[in-house]
Each structure stands twice: as structure tokens, then as C-alpha cells.
Write an enzyme that holds these catalytic residues in place. Structure first.
Site, PDB file in Angstrom:
ATOM      1  N   ASP A 178       0.832  -1.193   0.000  1.00  0.00           N
ATOM      2  CA  ASP A 178       0.000   0.000   0.000  1.00  0.00           C
ATOM      3  C   ASP A 178       0.875   1.255   0.000  1.00  0.00           C
ATOM      4  O   ASP A 178       1.847   1.345   0.757  1.00  0.00           O
ATOM      5  CB  ASP A 178      -0.890  -0.028   1.248  1.00  0.00           C
ATOM      6  CG  ASP A 178      -1.908   1.083   1.266  1.00  0.00           C
ATOM      7  OD1 ASP A 178      -2.746   1.129   0.352  1.00  0.00           O
ATOM      8  OD2 ASP A 178      -1.864   1.907   2.200  1.00  0.00           O
TER       9      ASP A 178
ATOM     10  N   GLU B 211       1.571  -0.507  -5.107  1.00  0.00           N
ATOM     11  CA  GLU B 211       0.459   0.348  -5.531  1.00  0.00           C
ATOM     12  C   GLU B 211       1.045   1.664  -6.062  1.00  0.00           C
ATOM     13  O   GLU B 211       1.218   2.626  -5.327  1.00  0.00           O
ATOM     14  CB  GLU B 211      -0.490   0.623  -4.363  1.00  0.00           C
ATOM     15  CG  GLU B 211      -1.687   1.477  -4.769  1.00  0.00           C
ATOM     16  CD  GLU B 211      -2.391   2.116  -3.586  1.00  0.00           C
ATOM     17  OE1 GLU B 211      -3.509   2.627  -3.790  1.00  0.00           O
ATOM     18  OE2 GLU B 211      -1.835   2.128  -2.475  1.00  0.00           O
TER      19      GLU B 211
ATOM     20  N   ASP C 261     -10.530   0.938  -4.545  1.00  0.00           N
ATOM     21  CA  ASP C 261     -10.282   2.380  -4.555  1.00  0.00           C
ATOM     22  C   ASP C 261     -10.952   3.096  -5.725  1.00  0.00           C
ATOM     23  O   ASP C 261     -10.765   4.307  -5.883  1.00  0.00           O
ATOM     24  CB  ASP C 261      -8.777   2.653  -4.623  1.00  0.00           C
ATOM     25  CG  ASP C 261      -8.081   2.393  -3.303  1.00  0.00           C
ATOM     26  OD1 ASP C 261      -8.702   2.648  -2.245  1.00  0.00           O
ATOM     27  OD2 ASP C 261      -6.932   1.923  -3.312  1.00  0.00           O
TER      28      ASP C 261
END
Length: 586
Positions: free
Chosen positions: A310, A339, A406
Site C-alpha cells: 500500500d 500500488e 479504490d
């Protein structure tokens, strides 16, 4: 112009005895390129177009050698009029000094071998399936109720294990789970304890059983690593709140002064200025050692297969170099994927990550198939530029996603974009129709396709929290036609090795007809993909040039199950609107 130099864009060692070579030429029709190389005498390998720009073509070949670590080579180009040119190191003419390239093991970037075959499925654990109601947190809402940012639905690890038969039915063979460690939220990006499974999901034994069951069913699993920030109930942060400057953990975060306060504004660094997400100081050796312990612990204790990281760009790169060394030292086949939402050149290679979440791919899919911001030839051009940016091995380690936790659900994103186009309604049916050719591209493109849970059955939803609805398990709620289409494409990808391991060869685009044709090539095998992105049915003619179609040969379309014969050096293929074909020979 003919251009080559021994640099990563034009020359990449793939193995001790295998070398990828590229040649850049002016964009002309009808030219043919070859690489001529020394390997117990002069050998010749054909070169195929790999990527196009407005003015240039990039040709590519892979050279297999009898002896490792060194290759001498030059190029031959023949234009449409039959004129021949040879390209040597620094000389273009009839003779010259060959290029010579030497490499060593450190120059070879490899990815986990299982990634080439992977089709990923992303699961938001709280919303997938409730396998054990006994561990539901207080206030758990009924399954199917519209989610809020705070609500829990009861999904857990036992629920994932219970649905392994469904995952196998769909055809996916790798999972990415959103965070599963102890935390106070439904998304669990505010970690309370990295070494404890959240009790609402199970415990360490539950995870071990899940991993063993997945591996037994032929599936890999990667976990979500949130190492940039913690929750405020993490032990180190709580200690600083209680003891202030006297806490031994005061340097685990970025405190501006003491005592610690979160309102009216936090006096410590936090992710996106959210006080509940204080930022860790990964430059602190104690923090670094703790996080590296977490990174390796779950690999050896539960047998997980890697990490999705992340917001890794918010941590200084030296941490990730050590992270890679520790993870790969524990399991060389562990997958590390970051990410990264934009250009990822800095992060890809043997210093940091195997791959990244390919949001650039998603952006291009939406820009063409849903927004029609440019013609289909520009889509081909832009995809090629992205491929040229990255090491070739890394292109096969990208997670090619269309939606995630997301983003808005992909069908909803298509609906919203199509509604803004003249002559389009933005209806659900229209969005699904336009999604179909995009799915063909996603499932036949280099890299690992990533399916966000529920997309395959037609789940819709806007941005967070609406994109995190519970998975519907009543088949009557599914879009069965869409599910069958996903299953067919996944099955073809797993059946046809060039779709997983082969390099990409663009064939042609037709902007007026909105048709895109390309091939995947692997050791003499090839699969040809044709996409009709138009709202009209049409017949597409595929000529022999560039794809070696032999007269009288028969090709199978894996989508329609039709058999097609090459006649007069071409195949004529009727295609429905918003459809395509995947052609291969048995």
C-alpha cells in the site's frame, strides 16, 4: 532511420542463454527485419513489430544461444521495394563491426515463474462471504445492505475458504486479500497489530488452513502490506500518547511536539492528514526491523506467496531495497507488487518490485472503450509506449486491473462515461456491451489480469464505500451471460500458453471501423486476437502478412467456437458489435 544501442530499451538479457533485441525503424509499410547473430556460425531470427509510435516502429526478437553471457549480432532490413540494408555497431552499410553484448547474472531481472500463469482475484474480506457468523463484530449489518464507511458485513477467512469451489469455477488461480491484520475498521488499513489476524476474520490457524486449502486447489495468495502508517491503537503510538517524550517509541513516528494531540489538528505526520493514520518513520532502524520481521513472518509461518504494498511511494526507497532482499531471501518465488498509480519505471526491477498495479492500463481502457477520447490506433500507440518503459519481465508481472476497492465498479465507471457521449444512454446494458471488448484485451494482454470480486457477476457501485458492496451469492442476482464471458476468457488464457508467456505483436488498427488486431507469439506458436469495439457488426479481413497464415490452414475462434479456413492468403471473420475473436490452431 535505423537505430539500436545496447541499452535496456533495445537489449535485455532474459536468461544466461537468451537475449531480447529490439530495432527502431521509421514507420513504413511492407518492411522486414531480421537479427543475425553468432552461435556456432551465423544464425538468423525474424523480428516482429512490438510497439508503434506516430513515426517509428520497434521490432523485437528473442535470441537463444548455445553459450551463455555473450552475443554478437547485427541487423538486416528489407524494404517494400526489396532494398536491403545491414545495421552494424556504428556503421550502416554492407559491412561493419557487429554489436557485442556481454552480461552477468546481476543483469537478468526475473519474476516469480508462477506469475506468467496467474489470473488474480481481489477480495475485500468483510464483503466476500460470511463463513463463521460466530466471529461477527458487534453491529454487523445484514448481508446485502448498502455499505457505509463504518459498517461491517461479517465476511471472513472461513468464508473465502468455503468459496474455493466458486473460485475454481471462475478459473482464477491467485488471490489478493485487502488487509487482514487486527484493526478497528472494515478496511483494516489502520493496523492495530501486524502479527495478529483480525478476530472478526479468524486467527492465525484460520489463515494457515486457508493458505493450505488454496495451495491444494492450485491457487496462490498475496496479502496487503500497509507499512506506511498504522492506526492510533498500534502499541507504539499508544505508548507515546501515554508517556509523551519519555516513550521509547517517540521516534517511531514524526511527532512535532508533545503531548500528542489529534485535534483540532494532529501534531504528527499522518497519511493524507487523517489523524487516525499516523505515518511510521521507516528510516528508524527499530521500525525497519519490525516491519521486515512482519514481511517475512507471514511468508514462513502461513506460507503466503507475496505482498501487495500500500502507497509504497510514500516510504523512502532504501527501505524497499532491504524489503526485497529479506522477502526474496525467505521465498525467491514471492511476488512483490506496489500500488503505483503512474509511471513506475523507477520501481520496477531487481531493486524494488516485481510489478505494480497497472492503473495506466485501466486509464487507457476507460479513455478508449468508455470515453472515446482518441481513436483505437492511439490506444495501440499508448499501450506500446507503456510496454517500452518497463523491463520486459516486469510487463508480465503487472496487475492489469479494471477496478479495485479504490475505484468505482468498472460497469458503473463505464455507465458514467458513456452517459456523457453523444448518442449514448449510459444504461447498464450499454456499459456491459462496451465492456466486453475491453475484457478481451485485459485477458489476452501481457501481465496478470486482476478481477475485483463481483465484477464478473455484474456488481455495480460508485466510489468508496459503494464499490465495496457485499458479494451476491444468489445466482438469480448474477449476470450469467457476463459471468460466462469471464469464464470463457479465463479458460482460453489458461489453455493457450502464448496468451500467458508470449510477447505482444500489434498487427493493425482501423480507426473508422474501430477494430484492433494483435498477436501473442511464443516459440513458433501464435494466438491472434481481433477486437471489434464498434457498435456495429462487421466483417474483418486478416491478411497473411505479419502473421504467417498458410493457405488451407484452419483456425479456431475460442470465443465463438467457429472454425475458419485461410483462403487466398486471408481470413474473413464476421464479428458482432462490441465483440472479438481469439484465433489459434489446435
Amino acid at each position: 532511420m535505423l537505430h539500436h544501442r545496447p541499452s535496456p530499451r533495445f537489449c535485455q538479457p532474459l536468461a544466461p542463454d537468451r537475449l531480447l533485441l529490439r530495432l527502431k525503424t521509421r514507420r513504413r509499410e511492407g518492411q522486414h527485419c531480421q537479427v543475425i547473430y553468432e552461435d556456432e556460425g551465423l544464425q538468423t531470427a525474424p523480428m516482429y513489430i512490438y510497439a508503434r509510435t506516430p513515426h517509428y516502429l520497434y521490432y523485437q526478437a528473442e535470441v537463444n544461444l548455445s553459450y551463455p553471457w555473450r552475443c554478437s549480432y547485427f541487423f538486416r532490413q528489407q524494404d517494400q521495394e526489396g532494398h536491403i540494408r545491414y545495421i552494424f555497431a556504428g556503421v550502416t552499410g554492407q559491412e561493419g563491426t557487429p554489436f557485442t553484448y556481454n552480461w552477468d547474472p546481476a543483469a537478468i531481472f526475473t519474476i516469480p515463474e508462477w506469475l506468467y500463469d496467474a489470473v488474480f482475484y481481489q477480495i475485500f474480506p468483510d464483503r466476500f462471504y460470511n463463513g463463521n457468523p460466530a466471529n461477527d463484530p458487534p453491529g454487523t449489518r445484514p448481508w446485502g445492505e448498502a455499505p457505509t464507511r463504518e459498517s461491517f458485513s461479517g465476511g471472513d477467512l472461513e468464508g473465502i475458504q468455503a468459496k474455493i469451489p466458486y473460485l475454481r469455477y471462475l478459473g482464477v488461480n491467485a488471490l489478493w486479500l485487502n488487509p487482514i491484520f487486527a484493526a478497528s475498521s472494515n478496511h483494516r488499513y489502520n493496523t492495530r497489530d501486524y502479527l495478529t489476524i483480525d478476530p472478526a476474520l479468524g486467527d492465525t490457524d484460520t489463515l494457515r488452513r486457508l493458505v493450505a486449502a488454496l495451495h491444494g486447489a492450485g491457487l496462490h495468495i498475496i496479502l496487503d502490506g500497509v507499512f506506511n502508517h498504522t492506526g492510533t491503537d498500534f502499541f507504539a503510538f499508544k505508548d507515546v500518547v501515554a508517556r509523551g517524550a519519555a516513550s521509547p517509541y517517540k521516534d517511531w513516528y514524526y511527532f512535532h511536539d508533545f503531548p500528542v494531540r489529534s485535534a483540532p489538528r494532529a501534531n504528527y505526520a499522518c497519511w493524507w492528514d487523517i489523524p487516525e493514520l499516523p505515518k511510521l518513520n521507516a528510516g528508524n532502524p527499530e521500525v525497519r526491523n519490525y516491519l521486515l520481521h512482519v514481511a517475512t513472518y507471514w511468508l514462513w509461518d502461513a506460507g503466503t506467496d507475496g505482498w501487495r504494498l500500500d502507497v509504497p511511494n510514500e516510504i523512502a526507497p532504501p527501505f524497499w531495497r532491504e524489503f526485497r532482499q529479506q522477502v526474496k531471501g525467505t521465498n525467491p518465488q514471492a511476488y512483490i507488487v506496489g500500488e503505483i498509480w503512474r509511471d513506475a519505471r523507477f520501481w520496477l526491477g531487481d531493486r524494488y518490485f516485481d510489478g505494480v498495479m497497472n492503473y495506466l492500463f485501466r486509464d487507457l481502457i476507460l479513455a478508449f472503450f468508455a470515453q472515446r477520447r482518441f481513436p483505437i490506433s492511439t490506444l495501440d500507440l499508448l499501450l506500446g509506449l507503456v510496454r517500452l518503459r518497463y523491463p520486459e519481465a516486469a510487463n508480465f508481472a503487472l496487475l492489469n486491473l479494471l477496478g479495485s476497492h479504490d475505484t468505482a465498479r468498472i460497469i458503473t465507471a463505464f455507465q458514467e462515461d458513456l452517459a456523457g457521449l453523444p448518442g449514448h444512454s449510459g444504461s447498464y446494458a450499454e456499459a456491459v456491451a462496451h465492456l466486453r471488448p475491453a475484457l478481451i484485451l485485459q485477458l489476452t494482454y501481457p501481465g496478470a489480469p486482476l478481477i475485483y470480486y463481483g465484477d464478473e457477476v455484474g456488481l455495480t457501485g460508485g466510489p468508496d464505500p459503494d464499490c465495496r458492496r457485499t458479494m451476491p451469492w444468489e445466482p438469480r442476482e448474477w449476470n450469467r451471460e457476463l459471468l460466462d464471458f469471464y469464464r470463457r476468457l479465463i479458460a482460453l488464457r489458461r489453455q493457450l500458453r502464448p496468451l500467458r508467456w508470449g510477447f505482444f505483436q500489434p498487427l493493425f488498427t482501423d480507426d473508422q471501423a474501430e477494430v484492433y488486431a494483435y498477436a501473442r507469439r511464443l516459440e513458433g506458436e501464435r494466438v491472434i486476437i481481433i477486437i471489434n469495439a464498434s457498435d456495429l457488426p462487421q466483417t474483418v479481413t486478416l491478411a497473411a502478412a505479419g502473421v504467417d497464415l498458410a493457405d488451407g490452414s484452419t483456425w479456431h475462434d475460442g470465443i465463438s467456437n467457429r472454425l475458419l479456413e485461410v483462403q487466398g492468403g486471408q481470413i474473413s471473420l464476421p464479428l458482432d458489435a462490441n465483440s472479438g475473436a481469439i484465433l489459434y490452431q489446435d
